[in-house]
Motif scaffolding. Structure first.
Motif, PDB file in Angstrom:
ATOM      1  N   ALA A 102       0.818  -1.214   0.000  1.00  0.00           N
ATOM      2  CA  ALA A 102       0.000   0.000   0.000  1.00  0.00           C
ATOM      3  C   ALA A 102       0.852   1.265   0.000  1.00  0.00           C
ATOM      4  N   ILE A 103       2.062   1.174   0.506  1.00  0.00           N
ATOM      5  CA  ILE A 103       2.966   2.320   0.544  1.00  0.00           C
ATOM      6  C   ILE A 103       3.848   2.355  -0.707  1.00  0.00           C
ATOM      7  N   PHE A 104       4.308   1.183  -1.140  1.00  0.00           N
ATOM      8  CA  PHE A 104       5.226   1.113  -2.270  1.00  0.00           C
ATOM      9  C   PHE A 104       4.594   1.561  -3.589  1.00  0.00           C
ATOM     10  N   VAL A 105       3.291   1.249  -3.802  1.00  0.00           N
ATOM     11  CA  VAL A 105       2.653   1.599  -5.081  1.00  0.00           C
ATOM     12  C   VAL A 105       2.678   3.109  -5.351  1.00  0.00           C
ATOM     13  N   PRO A 106       2.126   3.942  -4.449  1.00  0.00           N
ATOM     14  CA  PRO A 106       2.185   5.390  -4.735  1.00  0.00           C
ATOM     15  C   PRO A 106       3.610   5.938  -4.735  1.00  0.00           C
ATOM     16  N   LEU A 107       4.490   5.327  -3.918  1.00  0.00           N
ATOM     17  CA  LEU A 107       5.883   5.770  -3.882  1.00  0.00           C
ATOM     18  C   LEU A 107       6.561   5.520  -5.230  1.00  0.00           C
ATOM     19  N   PHE A 108       6.418   4.308  -5.754  1.00  0.00           N
ATOM     20  CA  PHE A 108       7.008   3.969  -7.050  1.00  0.00           C
ATOM     21  C   PHE A 108       6.372   4.784  -8.176  1.00  0.00           C
ATOM     22  N   TYR A 113       6.657   8.249 -12.638  1.00  0.00           N
ATOM     23  CA  TYR A 113       5.922   9.205 -13.470  1.00  0.00           C
ATOM     24  C   TYR A 113       6.203  10.657 -13.106  1.00  0.00           C
ATOM     25  N   LYS A 114       6.992  10.849 -12.029  1.00  0.00           N
ATOM     26  CA  LYS A 114       7.353  12.208 -11.592  1.00  0.00           C
ATOM     27  C   LYS A 114       6.117  13.097 -11.458  1.00  0.00           C
ATOM     28  N   LYS A 115       5.065  12.488 -10.910  1.00  0.00           N
ATOM     29  CA  LYS A 115       3.803  13.207 -10.730  1.00  0.00           C
ATOM     30  C   LYS A 115       3.158  12.765  -9.424  1.00  0.00           C
ATOM     31  N   LEU A 116       2.851  13.727  -8.578  1.00  0.00           N
ATOM     32  CA  LEU A 116       2.231  13.403  -7.302  1.00  0.00           C
ATOM     33  C   LEU A 116       0.797  12.937  -7.523  1.00  0.00           C
ATOM     34  N   PRO A 117       0.340  11.919  -6.768  1.00  0.00           N
ATOM     35  CA  PRO A 117      -1.060  11.491  -6.877  1.00  0.00           C
ATOM     36  C   PRO A 117      -1.983  12.557  -6.289  1.00  0.00           C
ATOM     37  N   GLU A 118      -3.298  12.390  -6.498  1.00  0.00           N
ATOM     38  CA  GLU A 118      -4.242  13.372  -5.971  1.00  0.00           C
ATOM     39  C   GLU A 118      -4.158  13.449  -4.444  1.00  0.00           C
ATOM     40  N   ARG A 119      -4.597  14.584  -3.884  1.00  0.00           N
ATOM     41  CA  ARG A 119      -4.385  14.880  -2.471  1.00  0.00           C
ATOM     42  C   ARG A 119      -4.954  13.809  -1.534  1.00  0.00           C
ATOM     43  N   LYS A 120      -6.158  13.318  -1.826  1.00  0.00           N
ATOM     44  CA  LYS A 120      -6.754  12.350  -0.905  1.00  0.00           C
ATOM     45  C   LYS A 120      -5.971  11.031  -0.895  1.00  0.00           C
ATOM     46  N   ILE A 121      -5.324  10.695  -2.019  1.00  0.00           N
ATOM     47  CA  ILE A 121      -4.500   9.486  -2.060  1.00  0.00           C
ATOM     48  C   ILE A 121      -3.233   9.684  -1.230  1.00  0.00           C
ATOM     49  N   ILE A 122      -2.668  10.901  -1.293  1.00  0.00           N
ATOM     50  CA  ILE A 122      -1.493  11.203  -0.462  1.00  0.00           C
ATOM     51  C   ILE A 122      -1.839  11.079   1.019  1.00  0.00           C
ATOM     52  N   VAL A 123      -2.982  11.683   1.415  1.00  0.00           N
ATOM     53  CA  VAL A 123      -3.419  11.621   2.817  1.00  0.00           C
ATOM     54  C   VAL A 123      -3.674  10.172   3.235  1.00  0.00           C
ATOM     55  N   GLY A 124      -4.360   9.411   2.356  1.00  0.00           N
ATOM     56  CA  GLY A 124      -4.650   8.011   2.665  1.00  0.00           C
ATOM     57  C   GLY A 124      -3.400   7.175   2.793  1.00  0.00           C
ATOM     58  N   THR A 125      -2.421   7.438   1.933  1.00  0.00           N
ATOM     59  CA  THR A 125      -1.164   6.696   1.972  1.00  0.00           C
ATOM     60  C   THR A 125      -0.392   6.991   3.253  1.00  0.00           C
ATOM     61  N   ILE A 126      -0.356   8.266   3.651  1.00  0.00           N
ATOM     62  CA  ILE A 126       0.325   8.633   4.898  1.00  0.00           C
ATOM     63  C   ILE A 126      -0.352   7.957   6.086  1.00  0.00           C
ATOM     64  N   GLY A 127      -1.691   7.960   6.090  1.00  0.00           N
ATOM     65  CA  GLY A 127      -2.429   7.300   7.167  1.00  0.00           C
ATOM     66  C   GLY A 127      -2.150   5.808   7.214  1.00  0.00           C
ATOM     67  N   ALA A 128      -2.132   5.176   6.023  1.00  0.00           N
ATOM     68  CA  ALA A 128      -1.838   3.747   5.958  1.00  0.00           C
ATOM     69  C   ALA A 128      -0.418   3.461   6.427  1.00  0.00           C
ATOM     70  N   ALA A 129       0.526   4.348   6.061  1.00  0.00           N
ATOM     71  CA  ALA A 129       1.926   4.176   6.474  1.00  0.00           C
ATOM     72  C   ALA A 129       2.061   4.248   7.995  1.00  0.00           C
ATOM     73  N   ILE A 130       1.360   5.204   8.603  1.00  0.00           N
ATOM     74  CA  ILE A 130       1.385   5.322  10.072  1.00  0.00           C
ATOM     75  C   ILE A 130       0.805   4.065  10.703  1.00  0.00           C
ATOM     76  N   GLY A 131      -0.316   3.595  10.140  1.00  0.00           N
ATOM     77  CA  GLY A 131      -0.956   2.395  10.675  1.00  0.00           C
ATOM     78  C   GLY A 131      -0.070   1.175  10.582  1.00  0.00           C
ATOM     79  N   ILE A 132       0.559   0.972   9.425  1.00  0.00           N
ATOM     80  CA  ILE A 132       1.434  -0.187   9.234  1.00  0.00           C
ATOM     81  C   ILE A 132       2.651  -0.091  10.150  1.00  0.00           C
ATOM     82  N   LEU A 133       3.162   1.142  10.340  1.00  0.00           N
ATOM     83  CA  LEU A 133       4.288   1.334  11.251  1.00  0.00           C
ATOM     84  C   LEU A 133       3.913   0.916  12.673  1.00  0.00           C
ATOM     85  N   LEU A 134       2.728   1.331  13.130  1.00  0.00           N
ATOM     86  CA  LEU A 134       2.262   0.954  14.464  1.00  0.00           C
ATOM     87  C   LEU A 134       2.044  -0.558  14.567  1.00  0.00           C
TER      88      LEU A 134
END
Length: 297
Positions: A102-108, A113-134
């Motif tokens: 879930a973290i690697f896909v948007p990161l790669f 593509y040198k293009k940031l995903p839409e804002r809600k995907i960035i927020v969701g990815t950060i939330g998922a990253a925090i959750g997986i870290l915990l």
């Protein structure tokens, strides 16, 4: 033709079956060696999917076979990391670390593509990253070889998701046939490795056969094929984030099957993961539109 929401729902069901597959795979690996087990279940999954979709499968072309050989290799490498990881670490650790897809896909995607995903995907990815870290930091006392293999498997599967999206965007490649063909190639690669490095055999226990058939039907024939097919109708980032649900499902199955218990911080991590997926799947524009209409009334 599937709507994005229906495609995402199918992916959630596939992830549910994949989470259950960790428990059944751990059980199956007590009776068979890794490549041997992989070859049997992937071959059965391929045969079941091909027979169920034989009318479409008969129309297979060269482009789909070549693409399937690539996806099959990536799927095979993912399964190596996952299965060997399961023999060296707990089910909970395995499923938590594999969910780093879930973290690697948007990161790669951002890097390639040198293009940031839409804002809600960035927020969701950060939330998922925090959750997986915990989920992982509280349950892993130092990363071992098995844990490292699971992280590598997660990265490889992220590549699989992105390349699958590229393949199914081609008019020459049928998504359903591609999903089936990759299973056949994964079975072929596993079978070759089994003959080279192991002593191939068939399971003797009826319970192991049950586990293999369940995996072949639901996590392989349905899950792996569904993932490729639905990528015609949803983004790689969405698929990656839905994978973030896997640790929640996996932890529940691991608890009931092997009594593995989550710590309070891991439960908090699971909540982060769940609500991150809800955040990304929620249609905020539609919600705001309905809210405005309600106020106008």
């Amino acid at each position: 033709m599937l709507s994005r929401r229906k495609a995402d729902f199918i992916m959630v069901i596939a992830v549910l079956f994949w989470a259950l597959s960790y428990v059944l795979t751990r059980y199956g690996l007590t009776d068979l060696e890794v490549f041997n087990f992989m070859a049997i279940r992937m071959a059965l999954g391929f045969l079941i999917a091909a027979l169920l979709c034989y009318q479409t499968f008969l129309k297979i072309n060269k482009e789909t076979i070549l693409a399937g050989s690539v996806l099959g290799a990536l799927l095979f490498l993912t399964l190596i990391g996952t299965n060997y990881g399961l023999t060296m670490t707990s089910i909970s650790n395995t499923v938590f670390l594999i969910s780093m897809t879930a973290i690697f896909v948007p990161l790669f995607s951002t890097i390639i593509y040198k293009k940031l995903p839409e804002r809600k995907i960035i927020v969701g990815t950060i939330g998922a990253a925090i959750g997986i870290l915990l989920l992982t930091v509280t349950g892993i006392a130092g990363l071992g070889i098995g844990d490292a293999l699971c992280i590598i498997a997660a990265a490889v599967y992220a590549v699989h998701i992105m390349i699958a999206k590229k393949f199914v965007s081609s008019e020459k490649i049928d998504a359903l046939n591609l999903g089936i063909v990759q299973l056949g190639f994964a079975a072929l690669y596993a079978g070759i490795c089994s003959f080279l490095f192991e002593t191939p055999s068939f399971p003797e226990s009826p319970d192991v056969w049950f586990a293999i058939f369940f995996l072949a039907i639901f996590s392989i024939a349905f899950g792996c094929v569904a993932q490729v097919v639905v990528q015609k109708y949803t983004s790689a980032s969405h698929v990656g984030l839905i994978f973030a649900l896997e640790p929640i499902f996996g932890a529940i199955f691991a608890y009931f099957a092997y009594g593995e218990i989550l710590l309070p911080l891991q439960i908090l991590g699971g909540a982060f993961v769940f609500f991150s997926v809800i955040w990304i799947e929620w249609d905020w524009n539609d919600f705001r539109s309905k809210k405005r209409k309600t106020k106008e009334k």
